[in-house]
Design an enzyme around this catalytic site. Structure first.
Site, PDB file in Angstrom:
ATOM      1  N   PHE A 179      -9.729 -20.246 -14.927  1.00 29.89           N
ATOM      2  CA  PHE A 179     -10.380 -19.038 -15.630  1.00 29.89           C
ATOM      3  C   PHE A 179      -9.568 -18.496 -16.695  1.00 29.89           C
ATOM      4  O   PHE A 179     -10.219 -17.733 -17.736  1.00 29.89           O
ATOM      5  CB  PHE A 179     -10.358 -18.022 -14.643  1.00 29.89           C
ATOM      6  CG  PHE A 179      -8.984 -17.334 -14.405  1.00 29.89           C
ATOM      7  CD1 PHE A 179      -8.638 -16.301 -15.376  1.00 29.89           C
ATOM      8  CD2 PHE A 179      -8.255 -17.699 -13.304  1.00 29.89           C
ATOM      9  CE1 PHE A 179      -7.352 -15.612 -15.344  1.00 29.89           C
ATOM     10  CE2 PHE A 179      -6.975 -16.905 -13.143  1.00 29.89           C
ATOM     11  CZ  PHE A 179      -6.660 -16.095 -14.061  1.00 29.89           C
ATOM     12  N   LYS A 203     -17.771 -28.499 -15.019  1.00 31.23           N
ATOM     13  CA  LYS A 203     -17.494 -27.398 -14.190  1.00 31.23           C
ATOM     14  C   LYS A 203     -16.605 -26.207 -14.536  1.00 31.23           C
ATOM     15  O   LYS A 203     -15.524 -26.210 -14.243  1.00 31.23           O
ATOM     16  CB  LYS A 203     -17.125 -27.980 -12.629  1.00 31.23           C
ATOM     17  CG  LYS A 203     -17.832 -27.396 -11.639  1.00 31.23           C
ATOM     18  CD  LYS A 203     -17.597 -25.643 -11.428  1.00 31.23           C
ATOM     19  CE  LYS A 203     -16.021 -25.448 -10.805  1.00 31.23           C
ATOM     20  NZ  LYS A 203     -16.035 -23.961 -10.721  1.00 31.23           N
ATOM     21  N   GLU A 206     -16.198 -20.333 -12.273  1.00 31.12           N
ATOM     22  CA  GLU A 206     -17.078 -19.406 -12.022  1.00 31.12           C
ATOM     23  C   GLU A 206     -16.780 -18.125 -12.289  1.00 31.12           C
ATOM     24  O   GLU A 206     -17.872 -17.299 -12.345  1.00 31.12           O
ATOM     25  CB  GLU A 206     -17.430 -19.436 -10.304  1.00 31.12           C
ATOM     26  CG  GLU A 206     -16.325 -18.994  -9.503  1.00 31.12           C
ATOM     27  CD  GLU A 206     -15.237 -19.966  -9.219  1.00 31.12           C
ATOM     28  OE1 GLU A 206     -15.150 -21.039  -9.869  1.00 31.12           O
ATOM     29  OE2 GLU A 206     -14.533 -20.069  -8.297  1.00 31.12           O
ATOM     30  N   SER A 256      -4.874 -24.380 -10.199  1.00 30.87           N
ATOM     31  CA  SER A 256      -3.730 -24.356  -9.398  1.00 30.87           C
ATOM     32  C   SER A 256      -3.203 -25.784  -8.653  1.00 30.87           C
ATOM     33  O   SER A 256      -3.951 -26.344  -8.441  1.00 30.87           O
ATOM     34  CB  SER A 256      -4.103 -23.273  -8.144  1.00 30.87           C
ATOM     35  OG  SER A 256      -5.046 -23.729  -7.385  1.00 30.87           O
ATOM     36  N   CYS A 311      -0.204 -20.725 -17.672  1.00 34.24           N
ATOM     37  CA  CYS A 311       0.588 -21.704 -17.005  1.00 34.24           C
ATOM     38  C   CYS A 311       1.586 -21.845 -17.888  1.00 34.24           C
ATOM     39  O   CYS A 311       2.712 -22.852 -17.297  1.00 34.24           O
ATOM     40  CB  CYS A 311      -0.209 -23.128 -16.918  1.00 34.24           C
ATOM     41  SG  CYS A 311      -0.629 -23.755 -18.474  1.00 34.24           S
TER      42      CYS A 311
HETATM   43  P1  NAD Z   1      -8.079 -22.436  -9.437  1.00 32.48           P
HETATM   44  O1  NAD Z   1      -7.387 -23.554  -8.966  1.00 32.48           O
HETATM   45  O2  NAD Z   1      -8.326 -21.345  -8.498  1.00 32.48           O
HETATM   46  O3  NAD Z   1      -9.306 -23.115  -9.786  1.00 32.48           O
HETATM   47  C1  NAD Z   1      -9.542 -23.959 -10.723  1.00 32.48           C
HETATM   48  C2  NAD Z   1     -10.937 -24.728 -10.749  1.00 32.48           C
HETATM   49  O4  NAD Z   1     -10.985 -25.218  -9.277  1.00 32.48           O
HETATM   50  C3  NAD Z   1     -11.977 -23.909 -10.804  1.00 32.48           C
HETATM   51  O5  NAD Z   1     -13.169 -24.349 -11.587  1.00 32.48           O
HETATM   52  C4  NAD Z   1     -12.619 -23.416  -9.285  1.00 32.48           C
HETATM   53  O6  NAD Z   1     -13.969 -23.249  -9.200  1.00 32.48           O
HETATM   54  C5  NAD Z   1     -12.082 -24.685  -8.494  1.00 32.48           C
HETATM   55  N1  NAD Z   1     -11.630 -24.502  -7.209  1.00 32.48           N
HETATM   56  C6  NAD Z   1     -10.868 -23.348  -6.745  1.00 32.48           C
HETATM   57  N2  NAD Z   1     -10.671 -23.620  -5.464  1.00 32.48           N
HETATM   58  C7  NAD Z   1     -11.254 -24.810  -5.143  1.00 32.48           C
HETATM   59  C8  NAD Z   1     -11.113 -25.810  -3.799  1.00 32.48           C
HETATM   60  N3  NAD Z   1     -10.583 -25.146  -2.723  1.00 32.48           N
HETATM   61  N4  NAD Z   1     -11.724 -26.730  -3.898  1.00 32.48           N
HETATM   62  C9  NAD Z   1     -12.253 -27.433  -5.077  1.00 32.48           C
HETATM   63  N5  NAD Z   1     -12.427 -26.641  -6.135  1.00 32.48           N
HETATM   64  C10 NAD Z   1     -11.807 -25.345  -6.431  1.00 32.48           C
HETATM   65  O7  NAD Z   1      -7.219 -21.919 -10.635  1.00 32.48           O
HETATM   66  P2  NAD Z   1      -7.521 -20.621 -11.384  1.00 32.48           P
HETATM   67  O8  NAD Z   1      -7.316 -19.425 -10.492  1.00 32.48           O
HETATM   68  O9  NAD Z   1      -8.939 -20.687 -11.933  1.00 32.48           O
HETATM   69  O10 NAD Z   1      -6.648 -20.790 -12.581  1.00 32.48           O
HETATM   70  C11 NAD Z   1      -5.183 -20.305 -12.476  1.00 32.48           C
HETATM   71  C12 NAD Z   1      -4.383 -21.470 -12.153  1.00 32.48           C
HETATM   72  O11 NAD Z   1      -4.539 -22.582 -13.111  1.00 32.48           O
HETATM   73  C13 NAD Z   1      -2.891 -21.099 -12.065  1.00 32.48           C
HETATM   74  O12 NAD Z   1      -2.157 -21.994 -10.930  1.00 32.48           O
HETATM   75  C14 NAD Z   1      -2.229 -21.758 -13.471  1.00 32.48           C
HETATM   76  O13 NAD Z   1      -0.907 -22.170 -13.320  1.00 32.48           O
HETATM   77  C15 NAD Z   1      -3.127 -23.347 -13.512  1.00 32.48           C
HETATM   78  N6  NAD Z   1      -3.196 -23.616 -14.842  1.00 32.48           N
HETATM   79  C16 NAD Z   1      -2.643 -24.823 -15.210  1.00 32.48           C
HETATM   80  C17 NAD Z   1      -2.745 -25.293 -16.495  1.00 32.48           C
HETATM   81  C18 NAD Z   1      -1.858 -26.523 -16.603  1.00 32.48           C
HETATM   82  O14 NAD Z   1      -2.163 -26.962 -17.863  1.00 32.48           O
HETATM   83  N7  NAD Z   1      -1.050 -26.849 -15.929  1.00 32.48           N
HETATM   84  C19 NAD Z   1      -3.547 -24.656 -17.498  1.00 32.48           C
HETATM   85  C20 NAD Z   1      -4.454 -23.537 -17.104  1.00 32.48           C
HETATM   86  C21 NAD Z   1      -4.072 -22.847 -15.873  1.00 32.48           C
END
Ligand code: NAD
Length: 513
Positions: A179, A203, A206, A256, A311
């Site tokens: 997000f 994708k 959401e 994450s 991040c």
């Molecule tokens: P998230 O992991 O909750 O969601 C990321 C994506 O995965 C979304 O599109 C979501 O719909 C999907 N998703 C969520 N739960 C899922 C599941 N159980 N099974 C399958 N798909 C699922 O992350 P977020 O809250 O949107 O973003 C924040 C996180 O992203 C933080 O941990 C941050 O550190 C990380 N992030 C990392 C980087 C990097 O380059 N390492 C960059 C940006 C953000």
């Protein structure tokens, strides 16, 4: 595909006649639309017809909806992408890049609109949202350059025998994104994917699906053939359908660590290429000789930019020796941040509660709260707000000092030596970023050589390697080989063909000799 002239690119005019033009030009609440799926160059409802609300985090009001798709939607998108791929792979790379040149011009034309849209869906303040779009444009520029870089190699390895490598596309690929950067993170993947000759299914999160929808419209306007870029919205079910689909050859994930690891393992079982970037806990080591002004303002900007929802944000200061004057300056800098003007809200209630629980818990364990952002309010705004927070005298094993908080909270752990600081950084399972603040080259080098982090900084708060360098952490911040952007990204989204040729036996005389 028609080759686009530079004149045509230069003629891109200012326009607000796009379908789905976003009208917001300030922080006032604006209702928007439903983010539908984009398949074969058209918007479609999810096959099941389900949608869910999308909230504007500043107002905590529903600004629109997003389709919630399932495996059947992925089937449709894959079928379209497979078809489109057959044509797109035959388009010469220099023609593929023309779409990206045009996309850059269109994004610049719509910069203000895109930035306000990102601000509304994500909650970032306008300047941060604009930076999201501008950094996305920089990724597009990298894609334009790639067309001149991906030449492969060839060499006569012995008399009459030539070896050649060329980059070939993989087929249908997919990206799953978080997000916090609705425009930039999709563009960590898309330029490389397209230049390599693949078709793509995105994708979006959401929670922020609208930026991707605008990208789809701009790519169509830029001349990308239908079906080469598709968007399928939804949550876990659709992500799993992507990762399980046998005709999707590679998946990039950013989000994450919990989800990154799960998907990496699940995708690898199907034989897919997976590159999954995860969460972070970034350390900043402050040496006693660090420049006061530079360090105070940089550490504050790193910890509180995008409300700490980055991040690469600083999360822990490892203060070596007498650094009270620098901490005081950091507190003073953080106090200057105007909530609502310089810093936006937390993305949602769940995240807000998680962040407050970390602060409460640290206080209970004995942390000294130097700056308390709990109970912050912004007059006239709903939403979930937490101001800059600084927790001093933290122990490295306390949850707020070792787990990802993903909010505007900075922990300070006091140590006596640089080796103690490095040991704490090394012990943390994440490995996205680590920085050292010092005026000594020797101290900087000593620390950098020992950090367990993929992206390191010297007197830099957010050590993001900008294009053309590749982006990616180590350890639990990344699962998979290689990095996400730059040339490494291109290698991930392509495969090398090796050709060995011999046209005549060396001893032979041919009719030409
Ligand atoms: P998230 O992991 O909750 O969601 C990321 C994506 O995965 C979304 O599109 C979501 O719909 C999907 N998703 C969520 N739960 C899922 C599941 N159980 N099974 C399958 N798909 C699922 O992350 P977020 O809250 O949107 O973003 C924040 C996180 O992203 C933080 O941990 C941050 O550190 C990380 N992030 C990392 C980087 C990097 O380059 N390492 C960059 C940006 C953000």
């Amino acid at each position: 595909m028609n080759h686009m002239s530079t004149a045509a690119i230069a003629n891109v005019s200012q326009s607000d006649h796009h379908p789905l033009h976003f009208r917001g030009k300030n922080y006032d609440f604006v209702e928007y639309t439903t983010a539908k799926n984009w398949i074969h160059g058209q918007f479609h409802d999810a096959i099941g017809g389900t949608t869910m609300p999308v909230s504007n985090p500043r107002h905590e009001k529903t600004m629109g909806h997003v389709s919630v798709s399932g495996p059947a939607d992925i089937e449709t998108a894959v079928a379209s992408a497979k078809n489109a791929f057959l044509q797109w792979r035959t388009v010469p790379v220099k023609e593929r890049s023309q779409v990206l040149y045009k996309l850059k011009a269109l994004m610049e034309r719509d910069l203000e609109e895109l930035s306000w849209l990102v601000s509304h869906e994500n909650g970032k303040v306008y300047a941060e949202a604009k930076a999201d779009v501008l950094k996305g444009i920089e990724c597009v520029e990298m894609g334009c350059s790639l067309a001149n870089m991906v030449t492969g190699q060839q060499l006569d390895v012995s008399r009459g025998i030539n070896c050649e490598t060329t980059f070939e596309p993989l087929g249908v690929c997919a990206g799953i994104v978080p997000f916090n950067f609705p425009v930039r993170v999709p563009l960590w993947m898309l330029p490389q994917v397209l230049i390599a000759g693949n078709a793509f299914i995105l994708k979006p999160s959401e929670q922020v699906p609208f930026g991707a929808m605008k990208l789809a419209l701009l790519l169509k306007e830029a001349g990308l053939p239908d079906g080469v870029f598709n968007v399928v919205n939804g949550t876990r079910a659709v992500v799993e359908a992507i990762v399980d689909h046998p005709d999707i050859k590679a998946v990039g994930f950013v989000g994450s660590t919990k989800v990154a690891k799960l998907l990496y393992e699940r995708g690898a079982k199907t034989g897919k290429r997976m590159l999954c970037l995860g969460g972070a806990k970034n350390h900043i080591v402050i040496a006693p000789d660090a420049d006061l002004e530079l360090t105070g303002s940089t550490v504050s900007a790193s910890a509180y930019g995008c409300a700490g929802q980055r991040c690469m944000a600083a999360s822990v200061v490892l203060g070596v020796g007498k650094i009270d004057h620098i901490i005081e300056r950091t507190v003073a800098e953080a106090k200057k941040i105007r909530l609502g003007e310089d810093m936006g809200p937390i993305i949602n209630k769940e995240a807000y509660e998680r962040i407050v629980a970390y602060i409460d818990n640290a206080e209970k364990m004995g942390a000294k709260v130097l700056l308390d952002g709990r109970n912050a309010k912004v007059p006239g705004a709903g939403g979930y707000w937490i101001g800059p927070t600084i927790l001093d005298n933290m122990k490295p094993e306390w949850p707020a000092a070792c787990e990802e908080i993903f909010g505007p909270v900075l922990s300070i752990v006091r140590v006596n030596t640089i080796d103690q600081a490095i040991a704490i950084e090394n012990k943390n399972p994440y490995g996205n970023a680590a920085s050292i603040f010092t005026q000594s080259g020797g101290v900087a080098r000593y620390a950098i050589e020992r950090f367990e982090a993929g992206m390191c900084g010297v007197n830099i708060g957010v050590p993001v390697p900008r294009e053309p360098f590749s982006f990616g952490g180590w350890n639990h911040s990344k699962f998979g080989h290689g990095d996400m952007t730059g040339m490494d990204g291109f290698r991930f989204w392509s495969r090398e063909r090796k050709v060995t040729s011999k046209w005549a036996a060396q001893s032979d005389q041919t009719w030409m000799s």
